[in-house]
Structure formats: structure tokens, C-alpha cells
Design a protein around this motif. Structure first.
Motif, short mmCIF file in Angstrom:
data_model
loop_
_atom_site.label_atom_id
_atom_site.label_comp_id
_atom_site.label_asym_id
_atom_site.label_seq_id
_atom_site.Cartn_x
_atom_site.Cartn_y
_atom_site.Cartn_z
N GLU A 144 38.20 72.46 59.82
CA GLU A 144 39.01 71.94 60.93
C GLU A 144 39.75 70.68 60.51
OE1 GLU A 144 38.48 70.68 65.65
OE2 GLU A 144 36.73 70.76 64.33
N ALA A 145 39.07 69.79 59.77
CA ALA A 145 39.70 68.54 59.33
C ALA A 145 40.85 68.81 58.35
CB ALA A 145 38.64 67.65 58.69
N ILE A 146 40.61 69.70 57.39
CA ILE A 146 41.64 70.00 56.40
C ILE A 146 42.85 70.65 57.07
CG2 ILE A 146 42.16 71.42 54.36
CD1 ILE A 146 39.19 70.95 53.52
N ALA A 147 42.59 71.54 58.02
CA ALA A 147 43.69 72.18 58.76
C ALA A 147 44.51 71.15 59.52
CB ALA A 147 43.14 73.23 59.71
N ALA A 148 43.89 70.06 59.90
CA ALA A 148 44.59 69.00 60.63
C ALA A 148 45.24 67.99 59.69
CB ALA A 148 43.61 68.29 61.56
N GLY A 149 45.14 68.23 58.38
CA GLY A 149 45.77 67.34 57.41
C GLY A 149 44.93 66.15 57.02
N ARG A 150 43.65 66.14 57.38
CA ARG A 150 42.77 65.02 57.05
C ARG A 150 42.09 65.24 55.71
NH1 ARG A 150 39.02 65.78 61.87
NH2 ARG A 150 37.63 64.50 60.58
N GLU A 151 41.62 64.17 55.11
CA GLU A 151 40.74 64.23 53.94
C GLU A 151 40.11 62.86 53.72
OE1 GLU A 151 42.44 63.80 49.80
OE2 GLU A 151 44.13 64.77 50.78
N GLY A 152 38.92 62.88 53.13
CA GLY A 152 38.27 61.64 52.73
C GLY A 152 37.68 60.81 53.85
N ASP A 153 37.75 61.28 55.09
CA ASP A 153 37.17 60.52 56.19
C ASP A 153 35.76 61.04 56.49
OD1 ASP A 153 37.99 63.00 57.09
OD2 ASP A 153 38.66 62.29 59.06
N ARG A 154 35.16 60.53 57.55
CA ARG A 154 33.84 61.00 57.96
C ARG A 154 33.98 62.24 58.83
NH1 ARG A 154 29.84 57.05 60.75
NH2 ARG A 154 28.76 59.04 60.78
N LEU A 155 33.20 63.24 58.54
CA LEU A 155 33.17 64.46 59.35
C LEU A 155 32.16 64.28 60.47
CD1 LEU A 155 33.35 67.16 56.51
CD2 LEU A 155 35.18 66.52 58.11
N GLU A 156 32.54 63.46 61.45
CA GLU A 156 31.62 63.14 62.54
C GLU A 156 31.28 64.36 63.38
OE1 GLU A 156 33.43 59.89 64.57
OE2 GLU A 156 32.85 58.43 63.04
N TYR B 215 30.41 67.12 62.21
CA TYR B 215 29.22 67.71 61.58
C TYR B 215 27.96 67.02 62.08
CZ TYR B 215 25.67 68.49 57.95
OH TYR B 215 24.51 68.77 57.28
N ASP B 216 27.97 65.69 62.10
CA ASP B 216 26.82 64.96 62.66
C ASP B 216 26.52 65.45 64.07
OD1 ASP B 216 25.81 62.36 61.11
OD2 ASP B 216 27.93 62.62 60.67
N LEU C 68 33.36 78.42 54.60
CA LEU C 68 34.69 77.86 54.35
C LEU C 68 35.70 78.96 54.06
CD1 LEU C 68 33.65 74.77 52.23
CD2 LEU C 68 35.05 74.64 54.30
N LYS C 69 35.31 79.90 53.19
CA LYS C 69 36.24 80.97 52.81
C LYS C 69 36.41 82.00 53.92
CE LYS C 69 37.82 81.28 49.00
NZ LYS C 69 39.10 80.78 48.43
N GLN C 70 35.39 82.14 54.76
CA GLN C 70 35.55 83.02 55.93
C GLN C 70 36.60 82.46 56.88
OE1 GLN C 70 31.54 83.06 57.44
NE2 GLN C 70 30.99 84.99 56.44
N ILE C 71 36.60 81.14 57.04
CA ILE C 71 37.53 80.50 57.96
C ILE C 71 38.95 80.51 57.39
CG2 ILE C 71 38.14 78.33 59.11
CD1 ILE C 71 35.11 77.69 59.13
N ASP C 72 39.07 80.13 56.11
CA ASP C 72 40.39 80.04 55.47
C ASP C 72 40.27 80.50 54.03
OD1 ASP C 72 42.84 79.48 54.39
OD2 ASP C 72 42.91 77.40 55.07
N PRO C 73 40.67 81.74 53.73
CA PRO C 73 40.56 82.26 52.36
C PRO C 73 41.36 81.46 51.34
CG PRO C 73 40.97 84.05 53.94
CD PRO C 73 41.17 82.77 54.68
N ASP C 74 42.30 80.64 51.78
CA ASP C 74 43.12 79.88 50.84
C ASP C 74 42.48 78.56 50.42
OD1 ASP C 74 45.14 81.81 50.81
OD2 ASP C 74 46.10 80.95 52.59
N ALA D 122 30.83 73.29 57.01
CA ALA D 122 32.03 74.05 56.64
C ALA D 122 33.02 74.09 57.79
CB ALA D 122 31.64 75.47 56.23
N GLU D 123 32.52 74.31 59.00
CA GLU D 123 33.41 74.38 60.16
C GLU D 123 34.08 73.04 60.43
OE1 GLU D 123 31.09 78.10 62.33
OE2 GLU D 123 30.75 76.06 63.05
N ALA D 124 33.32 71.95 60.25
CA ALA D 124 33.90 70.62 60.45
C ALA D 124 34.95 70.31 59.39
CB ALA D 124 32.79 69.57 60.44
N ALA D 125 34.67 70.65 58.13
CA ALA D 125 35.61 70.37 57.05
C ALA D 125 36.87 71.22 57.17
CB ALA D 125 34.94 70.60 55.70
#
Length: 551
Positions: free
Chosen positions: A355-367, A369-370, A32-38, A350-353
Motif C-alpha cells: 500500500e505504501a509503495i503504491a502511494a509513492g512512499r518509501e523509507g518511512d515507518r509502516l505504522e 503494520y504495527d 507482496l507478489k500476489q498484490i502486485d506482480p511487478d 506485505a499488505e502495509a508495504a
């Protein structure tokens, strides 16, 4: 506590909350921190330090580490013992037969793998995570889920100071709610939060039941002339025979230390089976005794192992979070390896989350990742061996070596399993037979040199629990152990627990069931194997439990 008496807690907001400082959780935090240090990332670890509750064999396939930190060698990762010698034996009571390596599928080859202490690997991973800005809180047991409807909003962590009856004591600390846009559950095998989430959200529906083994491990310091750095030995057969599936590992690690482990599959029928004593008896086999004689045991521990494989992996994502690593069950049973898949799962989540956070998403299913798990390297690793465990469970050792080997070979060459996908059927609890159908097993008394009684060995796990807290091993019905399990199953908790937690005490008023929770090494066997499914393992207060130095 009732819902009305729940304390008011402060809360903290994070992008991702990770429960568990093992290989999957730490890999996720790093990625996660490698992708986005913030990104704001926190790891909660119930042990007194990272690694304190980590127990694994372990021969590590570095594929996950290669993906996560390609320059791990230059960074000083504690992978110092490359496998040099790979041996497989079938034991009899007085001798052994070596199975040659050439008939085994290439996936069974340990070339390029490393004998490690996963506790020390996790300590090193934690250092890498902290350098990237990950917050790591050891001694913070995540004891409850914060639900927002069917969404996992966060967890409660750090509650301490409860009285034995569950009411707040004079030093009570209510803990905090840690909320995340996503919550990663990386507790390891049979974690209490994962169990709750899977049950509430029906994540296991349509999948085979998870299967388990109990793995017990001792670290021995042996005579220098007997030590062969990098040597790997696996055995099957004696002393288990037809009583249970399982086997052993002997890994020559470093500094004249040998890692000696024994695994018993928990689908055994005979309730008189005593896995710990099978382990102790194993060390008296001539091949093993010759290695250990003159040495000294320096550490002991035990941990359940997920063995269901591909067909037992539940739905991995849910609203607000995901299951990682052994919380989902990603061990490759014939390879006796799961750490590499745990790390790969953390990376994928981490990569799925991110990407989702960068897109403004939260609390949904990280499909995503599946999809990454079910269509990537983890799937490739587990699909090829999917039938070994159920064949072994149904037909026994020799058919599993032949049929399972054939199935693995074809899958390794073509990606196709000719035997399809066998089912597991019963849970390990349901597999337990009635005591009336079996005879008690007479186990030799430990000699104090090669074999030891449980309580003596538990001292070498350095486990500790504050005695004034509530018992974290909760009986759904306190009457069942004596009223049901004792007459029907000879109360197998006395035997399946590798730490002597459960006793039946005979008194003037008849037998009573005693729980010595102070001895618990957090293996979770009781939660899995109790035939009445009457025991729920929950987290004790933070930092309590074993303190493994280098397991």
C-alpha cells in the motif's frame, strides 16, 4: 574492519528486501507478489538452502496458510499428518499423570492442526514464491545493516573469504549491498540484525524484556507397532522439577518417525543446570523409553524460542522496515506455536508495504503494520495467554496451571484477562544465580542407545563451518569468561550450549576459555543466557551452520 577500510561494494535496488527464508519472510514475499506482480522482491537466506536452518516442533495451526494460499491442499503443501490424538501428562521420576483435555481452554485444542516439518513447509513456500517471481538467494548471510541516518536502507549480504583476524583473505568476496524501499527483518529468534536495530532505535523501550527457552529436538524412527500417526503428547514436570520451567513434546509424524523435543526456559537460576543433559535424561522416563527402545535417532538440532509473548513485543516498524515473526517474538507459549503468527505477520507487513509503495512512499515507518499486529488475530492469540509465562516464572508449575488456566479461560470467553498483565521483570541473563548458592547436578552418563553425548549428537545436525573464517561468536571482553564467569557462575556456557561450543580447558598456566565455533547450530542461547552478556552471536559466512534435512 575499520570504517575507513570498508570495501567498495556493488549495490542492487529492490522494492522490498527480506532477510530470512522462514515462514514469516516467505509469507511476506508471496503476499507482496500476489498484490502486485511487478514489485521487485528478494529473500536472503543464510542457510545452504531454504529450510536448512529451520527447526521447529512442529504442530502447525494452518490459519496463516489458509489466509496466504487458500488452495494449499490442491497445491500439494506438505501438511500430511492431521492431529488425531492430543495428550498432556505431568511426569514423575517413575510414572505419569494424564491431565484430561476437558478443563483446558479451547485454544489448547489441536483439532484441525497438522504435525509438520517446518523445513519442508518452507521449502514448499519457497517454490510458491519463485513461481510468482520472487528472487531467493540461499547461502547469502546478511551480515550488516546499511544505515542512512536512522533509516534502514538495506543490508550487506554475501561477504565471504575473511581471514580469522577479520582481514580479507586471498579468496575474499566483499558481498553486495541490497537496498530496498522497505527491509523486512525475518531472521527468527535473537537475530543479529534485529538485535542491532532494536538497540539503536530503542524499539524495546516501554515493553517488557523478551524471554526465551532453549528447544532441543531429535527425530527418531520407531518400531511400526509403536507408531501412531497424528498422536501428540506434551509433558511437564520431571526431570526439571523445581530446577527450571519447561517441558517436552512427542509428535508422531509420518513414515514411523517421531519428533521428540525438550524445552528448558532460560530464566533458570542454577548455573549448574545442563539443559542438554536434562533432555537426555528425559528420554529414560519409562513412558518415553518404551516408545524409543528399538528405534534409532536420525537427526538432532536446537534453537532458542521466544517466550515473552504479548508484553515483550517491541515496536515493530522503524524508518525503512519492520520486524517479522520470531524476530519480534510472537510465540504462544502454552500452545507451543508461533509459525501461524509468523505467517500472519508476514502477510500484514506485505499488505502495509504494498500500500505504501503504491502511494509513492518509501523509507518511512509502516505504522499500518504495527496496527494490524496489535489489533488483529496475532493480538487476539497472544493477549489471551499473556500471563501464563510470568506466572510460571514467579510461582512455579502448579500455580501456573491453575491461575494461568483460569486467566486463559476467562480471556477465551470474554476477551478480558482478569489478572491484568503480569510483568516478566529480569532478563534470562539476569536470572542466573551465583554458583556459590547452588550445588552441582549429577547427571547420568549417556548410554549411547537412548541418550547421547553432545558431540555425537551434533554430528546429526550436519553442521559445518569453514574454519579459516573469523569466529562468529564474539566476546566483548575476552577476559570475562575466566575472570568473572568461572569464579562467580562456574562458567555456565559449558552447560547451556546444546552443541558443546564452549569449553574451559585446564592447562599448565591455569584455565582458558575455548570456543569451538565449528560445532555451532545457531541456537543463540549463548547470546541470551551469558550472565555477563559478553557473547554476541553474529552470522558466519553464507551457507555455514546446520543442514537440517526435515526439521
Amino acid at each position: 574492519m575499520t570504517e575507513e577500510s570498508q570495501p567498495t561494494r556493488e549495490s542492487m535496488e529492490y522494492d522490498v528486501v527480506i532477510v530470512g527464508g522462514g515462514p514469516s519472510g516467505l509469507s511476506a514475499a508471496i503476499r507482496l507478489k500476489q498484490i502486485d506482480p511487478d514489485l521487485q522482491v528478494v529473500v536472503l537466506e543464510k542457510g545452504s538452502e531454504i529450510g536448512a536452518h529451520i527447526l521447529s516442533g512442529a504442530v502447525l495451526d494452518p490459519v496463516g496458510l489458509d489466509r496466504l494460499i487458500p488452495d494449499w491442499r490442491e497445491r500439494g503443501a506438505p501438511l500430511n499428518t492431521e492431529v488425531t490424538d492430543d495428550n498432556f501428562y505431568v511426569l514423575g521420576a517413575a510414572g505419569q499423570v494424564r491431565v484430561p483435555n476437558w478443563p483446558m481452554p479451547p485454544l489448547m485444542n489441536n483439532h484441525g492442526n497438522y504435525i509438520v516439518s517446518m523445513g519442508n513447509v518452507c521449502r514448499w513456500l519457497a517454490e510458491q514464491a519463485e513461481e510468482l517471481g520472487v528472487e531467493i538467494f540461499p547461502g547469502m548471510a546478511a551480515s550488516a545493516i546499511v544505515w542512512e541516518g536512522d533509516r534502514v536502507r538495506g543490508v550487506v549480504a554475501g561477504e565471504m573469504g575473511l581471514n580469522p583476524d577479520g582481514t580479507p583473505g586471498p579468496m575474499y568476496e566483499p558481498g553486495m549491498e541490497l537496498h530496498g524501499k522497505y527491509v523486512f527483518i525475518a531472521e527468527g529468534v535473537r537475530g543479529s540484525l534485529a538485535k542491532e536495530i532494536m538497540a539503536k532505535l530503542n524499539l524495546c523501550e516501554g515493553h517488557e524484556p523478551q524471554k526465551f527457552g532453549i528447544g532441543m529436538k531429535e527425530i527418531w524412527e520407531v518400531s511400526p507397532e509403536k507408531f501412531q500417526k497424528g498422536r501428540v503428547v506434551h509433558t511437564m514436570g520431571w526431570p526439571l522439577g523445581r530446577n527450571a520451567g519447561g517441558g517436552s513434546f512427542i509428535y508422531h509424524f509420518e513414515d514411523n518417525q517421531v519428533l521428540v523435543g525438550f524445552v528448558v526456559h532460560l530464566n533458570y537460576e542454577n548455573p549448574y543446570l545442563y539443559p542438554y543433559m536434562e533432555f537426555q535424561r528425559f528420554k529414560h522416563h519409562p513412558m518415553v523409553a518404551e516408545l524409543l527402545e528399538g528405534g534409532k535417532r536420525i537427526s538432532y538440532g536446537a534453537r532458542a524460542i521466544s517466550e515473552g509473548g504479548w508484553q515483550s513485543i517491541p515496536e515493530l516498524s522503524f524508518a525503512g522496515g519492520v520486524l517479522l515473526g520470531c524476530s519480534a517474538g510472537m510465540v504462544n507459549v502454552p500452545r507451543i506455536k508461533g509459525n501461524h503468527n509468523a505467517m500472519l505477520s508476514g502477510i500484514a507487513a506485505a499488505e502495509a508495504a504494498a500500500e505504501a509503495i503504491a502511494a509513492g512512499r518509501e523509507g518511512d515507518r509502516l505504522e499500518a503494520y504495527d496496527a494490524a499486529v496489535r489489533g488483529g488475530e496475532i493480538a487476539k492469540d497472544l493477549k489471551r495467554v499473556r500471563n501464563v509465562k510470568p506466572i510460571w516464572s514467579r510461582l512455579g508449575l502448579w500455580p501456573s496451571l491453575a491461575l494461568g488456566g483460569f486467566d486463559m479461560w476467562v480471556a477465551n470467553l470474554t476477551g478480558w484477562n482478569p489478572l491484568g498483565t503480569w510483568k516478566h521483570g529480569k532478563t534470562d541473563a539476569q536470572a542466573t544465580g551465583k554458583a556459590a548458592d547452588f550445588k552441582p547436578i549429577d547427571y547420568p552418563k549417556p548410554d549411547g542407545k537412548l541418550s547421547f553425548d553432545r558431540l555425537t549428537n551434533v554430528a546429526f545436525s550436519f553442521t559445518n563451518h569453514e574454519e579459516s573464517q573469523p569466529c562468529h561468536l564474539r566476546l566483548r571482553d575476552p577476559a570475562i569468561p575466566i575472570a568473572v564467569n568461572l569464579p562467580e557462575y562456574a562458567e555456565p556456557a559449558q552447560r547451556y550450549c546444546p552443541a558443546g561450543v564452549y569449553e574451559v580447558i585446564e592447562g599448565a598456566d591455569g584455565p582458558r576459555f575455548q570456543i569451538n565455533f565449528q560445532n555451532c547450530v545457531h541456537c543463540k542461547t549463548c547470546d541470551i543466557k551469558d550472565p555477563s552478556q559478553n557473547i554476541d552471536w553474529t552470522t558466519p559466512q553464507g551457507a555455514d551452520g546446520p543442514n537440517y534435512p526435515n526439521m
